[in-house]
Scaffold this active site. Structure first.
Site, PDB file in Angstrom:
ATOM      1  N   SER A  15       0.834  -1.203   0.000  1.00 49.14           N
ATOM      2  CA  SER A  15       0.000   0.000   0.000  1.00 49.14           C
ATOM      3  C   SER A  15       0.865   1.249   0.000  1.00 49.14           C
ATOM      4  CB  SER A  15      -0.938   0.022   1.218  1.00 49.14           C
ATOM      5  OG  SER A  15      -0.186   0.114   2.414  1.00 49.14           O
ATOM      6  N   LEU A  17       3.169   4.365  -0.303  1.00 49.32           N
ATOM      7  CA  LEU A  17       4.416   4.650  -0.997  1.00 49.32           C
ATOM      8  C   LEU A  17       5.072   3.388  -1.525  1.00 49.32           C
ATOM      9  CD1 LEU A  17       5.944   7.276   1.472  1.00 49.32           C
ATOM     10  CD2 LEU A  17       4.333   7.641  -0.407  1.00 49.32           C
ATOM     11  N   ASP A  36       5.303  -7.520   2.877  1.00 49.54           N
ATOM     12  CA  ASP A  36       4.353  -6.762   3.677  1.00 49.54           C
ATOM     13  C   ASP A  36       3.620  -7.711   4.618  1.00 49.54           C
ATOM     14  OD1 ASP A  36       2.971  -3.732   2.941  1.00 49.54           O
ATOM     15  OD2 ASP A  36       1.913  -5.033   4.343  1.00 49.54           O
ATOM     16  N   ASP A  57       7.455  -9.238   8.396  1.00 45.45           N
ATOM     17  CA  ASP A  57       7.619  -8.274   9.477  1.00 45.45           C
ATOM     18  C   ASP A  57       9.075  -7.862   9.445  1.00 45.45           C
ATOM     19  OD1 ASP A  57       8.102  -6.922  11.845  1.00 45.45           O
ATOM     20  OD2 ASP A  57       6.975  -8.315  13.109  1.00 45.45           O
ATOM     21  N   VAL A  58       9.357  -6.630   9.022  1.00 43.60           N
ATOM     22  CA  VAL A  58      10.746  -6.215   8.794  1.00 43.60           C
ATOM     23  C   VAL A  58      11.576  -6.186  10.066  1.00 43.60           C
ATOM     24  CG1 VAL A  58      10.291  -4.940   6.669  1.00 43.60           C
ATOM     25  CG2 VAL A  58      10.095  -3.766   8.887  1.00 43.60           C
ATOM     26  N   SER A 148      11.732  10.661   6.712  1.00 44.85           N
ATOM     27  CA  SER A 148      10.630  11.619   6.803  1.00 44.85           C
ATOM     28  C   SER A 148      11.213  12.970   7.180  1.00 44.85           C
ATOM     29  CB  SER A 148       9.628  11.177   7.873  1.00 44.85           C
ATOM     30  OG  SER A 148       8.699  12.210   8.159  1.00 44.85           O
ATOM     31  N   TYR A 161       8.626   8.755  16.463  1.00 41.05           N
ATOM     32  CA  TYR A 161       8.677   8.700  15.007  1.00 41.05           C
ATOM     33  C   TYR A 161       9.901   9.462  14.486  1.00 41.05           C
ATOM     34  CZ  TYR A 161       6.954   8.907  10.183  1.00 41.05           C
ATOM     35  OH  TYR A 161       6.818   8.785   8.823  1.00 41.05           O
ATOM     36  N   LYS A 165      13.039   7.922  12.285  1.00 41.52           N
ATOM     37  CA  LYS A 165      13.348   8.410  10.946  1.00 41.52           C
ATOM     38  C   LYS A 165      14.681   9.167  10.915  1.00 41.52           C
ATOM     39  CE  LYS A 165       9.735   6.764   8.877  1.00 41.52           C
ATOM     40  NZ  LYS A 165       9.866   5.691   7.863  1.00 41.52           N
ATOM     41  N   THR A 196      -1.491   9.305   1.474  1.00 40.31           N
ATOM     42  CA  THR A 196      -1.502   7.854   1.613  1.00 40.31           C
ATOM     43  C   THR A 196      -2.839   7.446   2.230  1.00 40.31           C
ATOM     44  OG1 THR A 196      -0.575   7.817   3.849  1.00 40.31           O
ATOM     45  CG2 THR A 196       1.000   7.878   2.018  1.00 40.31           C
TER      46      THR A 196
END
Length: 257
Positions: A15, A17, A36, A57-58, A148, A161, A165, A196
């Site tokens: 989904s 990006l 994903d 799951d990264v 980001s 966050y 990033k 998104t």
């Protein structure tokens, strides 16, 4: 680097990006592994682009290894890996009631956004490094991370966050230097406010997105996932861009809130 005839891994490819990037790379002739957690959507995207879906799951090393192996198993050399998987969380360091930020949620964001990106980078790079060079420069492939503007100009309530990033941004140049001898480039895209599925649909959603776009100098709108995908493709194709953090933000500089 010519993307035609290679395999490429895109985490978060089901989904937003990641999906836009997966579609863009497939249009260039790459066989894309969509990595994903959303199996239903991931399988649908992979089918539409003649790619492969792997539940991933990264933050889990074994699952990233399985996704990389799936790229190898396509029979096409793995030469590109793009990290788009990520989660967001909003909470102040100390809230209005005097309570400290929850540690578990902070660690979760770091685990997915930063550790997950590092997992893809290191495991994919090891495999890309086993391929034969494709030209006289000794080029083997390219890795692209997603950060980001929050990692540069974090706003109120974005501490977890922004930290995650910012960590992705911080590892870009060292990784590029580490992997230079292997002929692998490493770059990072730092998006501003891009449209998104997180913002939802309907009149209320559109009104909210219009407010978000107000401080953007030009174009005065949210960026699109398709624009991100095109930039991702360009950074993978143009090998002399290396070790860079590239903003895609319409000239936006984030206010405190």
């Amino acid at each position: 680097m010519d993307l035609n005839g290679i395999s490429a891994l895109v985490s978060g490819g089901a989904s937003g990006l990641g999906e836009a990037t997966a579609r863009e790379l497939a249009s260039a002739g790459a066989t894309v592994v969509v990595a994903d957690l959303n199996a239903e959507r991931g399988q649908a995207v992979a089918k539409e682009i003649d790619g492969v879906f792997v539940s991933t799951d990264v933050s889990q090393e074994d699952q990233v290894k399985a996704a990389v192996q799936a790229a190898v198993d396509t029979g096409k050399p793995l030469r590109a890996a793009v990290s788009c998987a990520g989660i967001a969380w909003a909470s102040r360091t100390v809230d209005r009631h005097g309570n400290p930020h929850d540690l578990d949620s902070y660690q979760k964001v770091i685990q997915v956004n930063l550790i997950g990106t590092f997992n893809v980078l290191r495991i994919a790079a090891a495999e890309i490094g086993r391929t034969e060079p494709i030209n006289e420069d000794g080029e083997r492939g390219s890795i692209l991370n997603t950060a980001s503007l929050a990692g540069i100009e974090g706003q109120i309530g974005q501490i977890s966050y922004s930290a995650s990033k910012g960590g992705v941004i911080g590892m870009t140049l060292p990784a590029a230097r580490d992997l230079a001898a292997m002929g692998i480039t490493v770059n990072t895209i730092a998006p501003g406010i891009l449209e998104t599925p997180i913002y939802g649909d309907g009149p209320g959603s559109e009104e909210f997105k219009q407010r978000l776009a107000e401080p953007v100098p030009f174009p005065k709108r949210l960026g699109t996932a398709a624009e991100f995908g095109k930039l991702a493709r360009t950074l993978l194709e143009v090998s002399y861009v290396n070790g860079e953090v590239v903003r895609i933000d319409g000239g936006l500089r984030m206010p405190p809130k």
